[in-house]
Design an enzyme around this catalytic site. Structure first.
Site, PDB file in Angstrom:
ATOM      1  N   ASP A   9      12.174   8.199  -4.711  1.00 22.03           N
ATOM      2  CA  ASP A   9      11.964   7.350  -3.537  1.00 22.03           C
ATOM      3  C   ASP A   9      10.594   7.679  -2.948  1.00 22.03           C
ATOM      4  O   ASP A   9      10.299   8.833  -2.647  1.00 22.03           O
ATOM      5  CB  ASP A   9      13.064   7.714  -2.526  1.00 22.03           C
ATOM      6  CG  ASP A   9      13.328   6.588  -1.564  1.00 22.03           C
ATOM      7  OD1 ASP A   9      12.464   5.715  -1.423  1.00 22.03           O
ATOM      8  OD2 ASP A   9      14.410   6.611  -0.941  1.00 22.03           O
ATOM      9  N   ASP A 103      10.075   0.491  -3.691  1.00 18.97           N
ATOM     10  CA  ASP A 103       9.697   1.905  -3.539  1.00 18.97           C
ATOM     11  C   ASP A 103      10.705   2.902  -4.090  1.00 18.97           C
ATOM     12  O   ASP A 103      10.684   4.073  -3.720  1.00 18.97           O
ATOM     13  CB  ASP A 103       9.405   2.209  -2.069  1.00 18.97           C
ATOM     14  CG  ASP A 103      10.642   2.050  -1.205  1.00 18.97           C
ATOM     15  OD1 ASP A 103      11.653   1.559  -1.719  1.00 18.97           O
ATOM     16  OD2 ASP A 103      10.593   2.426  -0.023  1.00 18.97           O
ATOM     17  N   GLU A 104      11.591   2.474  -4.963  1.00 19.22           N
ATOM     18  CA  GLU A 104      12.532   3.440  -5.523  1.00 19.22           C
ATOM     19  C   GLU A 104      13.033   3.018  -6.897  1.00 19.22           C
ATOM     20  O   GLU A 104      13.054   1.830  -7.220  1.00 19.22           O
ATOM     21  CB  GLU A 104      13.723   3.661  -4.579  1.00 19.22           C
ATOM     22  CG  GLU A 104      14.446   2.398  -4.244  1.00 19.22           C
ATOM     23  CD  GLU A 104      15.570   2.607  -3.237  1.00 19.22           C
ATOM     24  OE1 GLU A 104      16.285   3.603  -3.316  1.00 19.22           O
ATOM     25  OE2 GLU A 104      15.715   1.738  -2.372  1.00 19.22           O
TER      26      GLU A 104
END
Length: 390
Positions: A9, A103-104
């Site tokens: 993350d 974002d992950e």
DNA sequence: TCTGGGGTCCTAGGACCC
DNA sequence: TCTGGGGTCCTAGGACCC
């Protein structure tokens, strides 16, 4: 030998990119979000979080508690660029990388020991490589299931690394406060509370049958598995439905047909150009209306043939909209979505597809491509211009 | 001065078919 | 003699996530 997953993350992603691109902002409270009356915070840097600012908080509220913060607009293109860089690095560590948002991602390290060595060392190397190559920090969770890895990555943010050893998944889950359990939101927490359930352990004490009777077939099964740290199916399934949507909250509620038509046209344009660029077709149009009092409804209709053009989408959306809209209440938000989207290649050719219509779709596709290449360009058709009074 | 935007999945009821 | 039951599609709404 069990499986090994990482959940990686990016820390305070949008705000971190802004600090990276403007080093003067390092160590300062950076708040990325919209700038008008009704905007909310997209991402707050850790410095801003320390002052109580968090995602989804209205901007005016953030400014009240953090007046000296640096308020920046969302630069989606830039974040997408950085996201790609990072995801490309993940690809060096496993053939199985599953990106779940900008974002992950999950990275399956199962069976990579021979190639890369100890997974813990591999994870540390990955952190280092991401930082060196992109300037961004990540938080990593490592576990035998994606579900537990996902929660683990949130345990030591930012720049964290948290391992849940195989066999300790259940113990780990039992140690968590309810708010950390991924998939339990506010409503479910309230419902649990109303049944006297306040901790993970109290849920754990209930039988599967019992949970299903309270939360339904799927909800019960989810909770039962979640508190045991067992894999939750929905990470592994291929997404079966797909939709393309756009919505806008207006600074001030709209009331007149002229204003609404204008906005409706813009939204339909956005949706349709995106659909074209993805070669996506759909027969189902969904209109979302949020009234001035914040009450929200959706209405949808499935048509016999696919949506053929911006104008077509506008007409279909409008007809749905005006069946439901209550002018006295004012319009706070308007949204249009194409649902149950399928690929152009899956189309069953209809006798009613005329030369003219396919020409129209080719034109719209070309407009979309041009606008992507030249973002400052706005290409309109004659009817667009008329309605915009250019 | 209240509460964004883009998604996914699930449920429940009705229509319709076999 | 009056009404079973499963499958599938559709709509509206809700919950959750980042």
């Amino acid at each position: 030998m069990g499986k090994i997953f990482l959940h990686v993350d990016l820390d305070a992603f949008y705000a971190s990119v802004e600090q990276l691109d403007n080093p003067e902002l390092k160590g300062k409270p950076v708040i990325v979000g919209g700038s008008d009356r009704r905007s909310v915070v997209s991402t707050a840097s850790y410095e801003a979080r320390a002052r109580g600012v968090h995602s989804a908080m209205p901007i005016f509220m953030a400014k009240r508690i953090c007046p000296d913060g640096f308020y920046l607009p969302v630069r989606m293109k830039r974040y997408e660029e950085k996201s790609k860089e990072v995801m490309a690095i993940f690809g060096n560590y496993s053939p199985d990388v599953q990106q779940i948002s900008i974002d992950e991602a999950f990275i399956d390290l199962t069976g990579t020991e021979r190639l890369f060595g100890n997974p813990m060392e591999t994870a540390k190397r990955l952190k280092k490589e991401v930082l060196e190559k992109t300037g961004l920090t990540v938080s990593i969770g490592m576990a035998s299931t994606k579900y537990v890895a996902k929660i683990a990555s949130g345990m030591k943010k930012p720049d964290g690394f948290f391992i849940v050893e195989e066999g300790k998944e259940e113990e780990f889950m039992l140690s968590l406060p309810l708010e950390k359990v991924w998939g339990i939101g506010e409503k479910t927490r309230l419902k649990l509370q109303s049944k006297g359930l306040r901790t993970v352990r109290e849920i754990h004490n209930l039988s599967l049958m019992n949970l299903k009777s309270i939360f339904g077939e799927s909800g019960g099964e989810f909770l039962y598995n979640a508190v045991r740290g067992m894999e939750y199916g929905h990470f592994n399934k291929e997404a079966k439905s797909h939709s393309i949507s756009s919505e806008t909250t207006f600074e001030f509620d709209l009331r007149t047909k002229e204003e609404i038509d204008r906005e409706m046209k813009q939204i339909c344009r956005t949706v349709m150009l995106r659909a074209r660029s993805e070669n996506a077709l759909s027969n189902t149009v969904c209109v979302k209306i949020r009234f001035g009092d914040f009450s929200t409804i959706t209405a949808r209709e499935t048509f016999k043939s696919e949506v053929k053009s911006i104008e077509d989408l506008f007409e279909k959306s409008s007809s749905i909209f005006w069946r439901k809209f209550v002018p006295q209440k004012g319009l706070r938000l308007l949204g249009v979505a194409l649902q149950n989207v399928y690929d152009e290649s899956e189309r069953e050719l209809s006798l009613f597809d005329t030369e003219e219509q396919s020409a129209e779709s080719r034109i719209e596709k070309a407009i979309g491509e041009l606008e992507r290449k030249f973002p400052s360009l706005r290409i309109g058709t004659a009817s667009d211009m008329e309605s915009k009074k250019i």
